[in-house]
Design an enzyme around this catalytic site. Structure first.
Site, PDB file in Angstrom:
ATOM      1  N   HIS A 127      36.662  46.128  46.052  1.00  0.00           N
ATOM      2  CA  HIS A 127      36.408  44.927  45.259  1.00  0.00           C
ATOM      3  C   HIS A 127      37.589  43.960  45.350  1.00  0.00           C
ATOM      4  O   HIS A 127      37.404  42.743  45.471  1.00  0.00           O
ATOM      5  CB  HIS A 127      36.154  45.349  43.813  1.00  0.00           C
ATOM      6  CG  HIS A 127      35.979  44.208  42.868  1.00  0.00           C
ATOM      7  ND1 HIS A 127      36.968  43.825  41.977  1.00  0.00           N
ATOM      8  CD2 HIS A 127      34.950  43.358  42.657  1.00  0.00           C
ATOM      9  CE1 HIS A 127      36.547  42.806  41.269  1.00  0.00           C
ATOM     10  NE2 HIS A 127      35.326  42.497  41.657  1.00  0.00           N
ATOM     11  N   GLU A 146      37.451  42.176  48.630  1.00  0.00           N
ATOM     12  CA  GLU A 146      36.440  41.110  48.622  1.00  0.00           C
ATOM     13  C   GLU A 146      37.003  39.851  47.971  1.00  0.00           C
ATOM     14  O   GLU A 146      36.791  38.731  48.451  1.00  0.00           O
ATOM     15  CB  GLU A 146      35.190  41.594  47.888  1.00  0.00           C
ATOM     16  CG  GLU A 146      34.150  40.533  47.640  1.00  0.00           C
ATOM     17  CD  GLU A 146      33.688  40.506  46.180  1.00  0.00           C
ATOM     18  OE1 GLU A 146      33.735  39.424  45.563  1.00  0.00           O
ATOM     19  OE2 GLU A 146      33.290  41.569  45.669  1.00  0.00           O
ATOM     20  N   HIS A 147      37.743  40.004  46.865  1.00  0.00           N
ATOM     21  CA  HIS A 147      38.363  38.850  46.208  1.00  0.00           C
ATOM     22  C   HIS A 147      39.373  38.176  47.146  1.00  0.00           C
ATOM     23  O   HIS A 147      39.416  36.947  47.247  1.00  0.00           O
ATOM     24  CB  HIS A 147      39.079  39.300  44.931  1.00  0.00           C
ATOM     25  CG  HIS A 147      38.193  39.347  43.731  1.00  0.00           C
ATOM     26  ND1 HIS A 147      38.435  38.608  42.586  1.00  0.00           N
ATOM     27  CD2 HIS A 147      37.056  40.043  43.482  1.00  0.00           C
ATOM     28  CE1 HIS A 147      37.501  38.858  41.690  1.00  0.00           C
ATOM     29  NE2 HIS A 147      36.654  39.729  42.206  1.00  0.00           N
ATOM     30  N   GLU A 207      38.765  40.325  34.631  1.00  0.00           N
ATOM     31  CA  GLU A 207      37.386  40.768  34.843  1.00  0.00           C
ATOM     32  C   GLU A 207      37.155  42.129  34.188  1.00  0.00           C
ATOM     33  O   GLU A 207      36.119  42.369  33.554  1.00  0.00           O
ATOM     34  CB  GLU A 207      37.090  40.843  36.336  1.00  0.00           C
ATOM     35  CG  GLU A 207      35.656  41.219  36.670  1.00  0.00           C
ATOM     36  CD  GLU A 207      35.372  41.229  38.156  1.00  0.00           C
ATOM     37  OE1 GLU A 207      34.249  41.613  38.540  1.00  0.00           O
ATOM     38  OE2 GLU A 207      36.268  40.857  38.950  1.00  0.00           O
TER      39      GLU A 207
END
Length: 417
Positions: free
Chosen positions: A46, A49-50, A126
């Site tokens: 993740h 991906e950021h 997040e």
């Protein structure tokens, strides 16, 4: 019309020409996700991906998004348990711009230390946002409890402790070790010419990562209980069982059953538990299918004084459903599933997603006619068989809120024995 080309390096390129649209949806679907992580780098897929949008050798983070915004398009990415996706939607004449951006971030991201630290803070926010949302957290904990101490059960976003300490090199190494052309599908749907698209991809991907790691751990459903006492107005609860994997012959059977039980306002659970008894505001059921496992569950929220009544009613509905299904219910569920499939084919982004997923998980295309035939073949007998077997697995229950009146797992489990 669909076309597929496989390059010498194993990269697959699929297009679905849709004459009725003037735009195109394009993405790269990489069969790498959070379940490929070791525990100490949970959240790396993740985080990667950021970071893909935070600058390349030739573009700043702002220039990446502005290039797409300037032609009215959109760009997005998502990390799941099995797959990471980077995608754009644009006017057909601007497809080359989308290809240029996506292939640039796949091959030339530089992971600037300053941007890395900034994004670390974004991801921590997040995580905090998720933790403040009990309906979301109960689902995370439900899944983690279903697959304890396994990569597939861990949170895709990672934990605060790991994200706070993970090193930049770990993220770069994850990409270099796991991303590989054989794991990727470049998929485009809409107003797209296959040969021209293939040529774009070939010219734009001379330096894709060549990772050799392929150590995905097979999932093993175990079940169990997660309980968290918290001062809330409602108990947020998920109750589930071992489901089916993507390849199971009864895949469509469980889909039909889930639709009967908890899809929409006319479903059994909604009618019995909300409309008749007023025990919840919302209640629904759903499935999650993976290449080697699956899970079926029911999600609900109820008051602390209603949970004592909710659980027995819910258990009774599950236990009795295999015996008293009606043909009317089965036909209605089949119709809903068939409509959703047909409707999804009208969307270019859904088509890009669908054909990429089929190649990644089935190594072939499953045509709509085949899917509908399988749905039509679902019977009362097949549903009974699948549900009876499913209810023999150990249940998983996760709950957050004022839970002192919620029965223990062993008592709930005894209902299904």
């Amino acid at each position: 019309m669909k076309k597929l080309t496989t390059l010498d390096n194993g990269l697959r390129i699929v297009t679905h020409h849709m004459a009725s649209v003037k735009s195109v949806s394009f993405g790269v679907y990489n069969c790498v996700g959070s379940r490929d992580e070791t525990e100490e780098i949970n959240g790396a897929a993740h985080f990667l991906e950021h970071m893909a949008f935070k600058g390349t050798k030739s573009r700043s983070a702002k220039e990446i998004v502005e290039t797409i915004d300037n032609v009215g398009g959109s760009i997005n990415a998502a990390t799941g348990k099995d797959v990471t996706m980077y995608a754009t939607e644009l006017l057909a004449e601007d497809l080359n711009i989308g290809v240029d951006i996506i292939t640039d971030i796949l091959q030339n991201s530089i992971f600037k230390p300053k941007e890395f630290e900034k994004e670390r803070g974004v991801i921590l926010e997040e995580i905090a946002m998720n933790q403040d949302n009990p309906s979301r957290m109960v689902l995370h904990q439900w899944f983690k409890t279903s697959f304890p101490d396994q990569p597939i059960g861990r949170l895709t976003v990672g934990t605060k402790e790991i994200i706070k300490s993970i090193k930049r090199k770990k993220i770069i190494d994850f990409m270099q070790n796991y991303y590989h052309p054989k794991k990727m599908v470049f998929s485009a749907a809409g107003q797209v010419d296959h040969d021209a698209f293939v040529n774009m991809i070939i010219k734009s991907t001379p330096n894709l990562p060549q990772g050799k790691s392929n150590s995905r751990v097979k999932a093993l459903y175990k079940g169990g209980e997660y309980r968290k006492e918290k001062e809330l107005e409602q108990i947020h609860m998920a109750l589930g069982f071992e489901g089916l994997d993507n390849h199971d012959i009864d895949y469509e059977t469980l889909q039909v059953y889930s639709s009967i039980m908890g899809s929409g306002m006319s479903s059994r659970l909604f009618q019995e538990i909300r409309e008749k008894r007023g025990l919840v505001y919302s209640i629904f059921s759903g499935n999650m299918f993976f290449e080697d496992t699956g899970i079926f569950g029911i999600i609900a929220g109820t008051g602390k004084n209603k949970i004592k009544e909710l659980i027995p009613v819910l258990c009774d509905e599950l236990i009795n459903s295999p015996m008293n299904l009606t043909e009317e219910e089965i036909l209605k569920a089949k119709a809903k599933l068939k409509f959703s499939i047909v409707k999804s084919l009208e969307s270019s982004s859904n088509n890009a997603d669908r054909w990429a997923d089929h190649l990644l998980f089935y190594d072939r295309f499953i045509e709509i006619e085949e899917k509908i035939e399988k749905i039509n073949n679902v019977s009362k007998e097949s549903i009974e068989r699948v549900v009876r077997k499913m209810l023999q697995s150990k249940p998983t229950i996760a709950s957050i809120g004022p839970i002192k009146n919620l029965d223990k797992l062993e008592n709930i489990q005894s209902c299904f024995v």
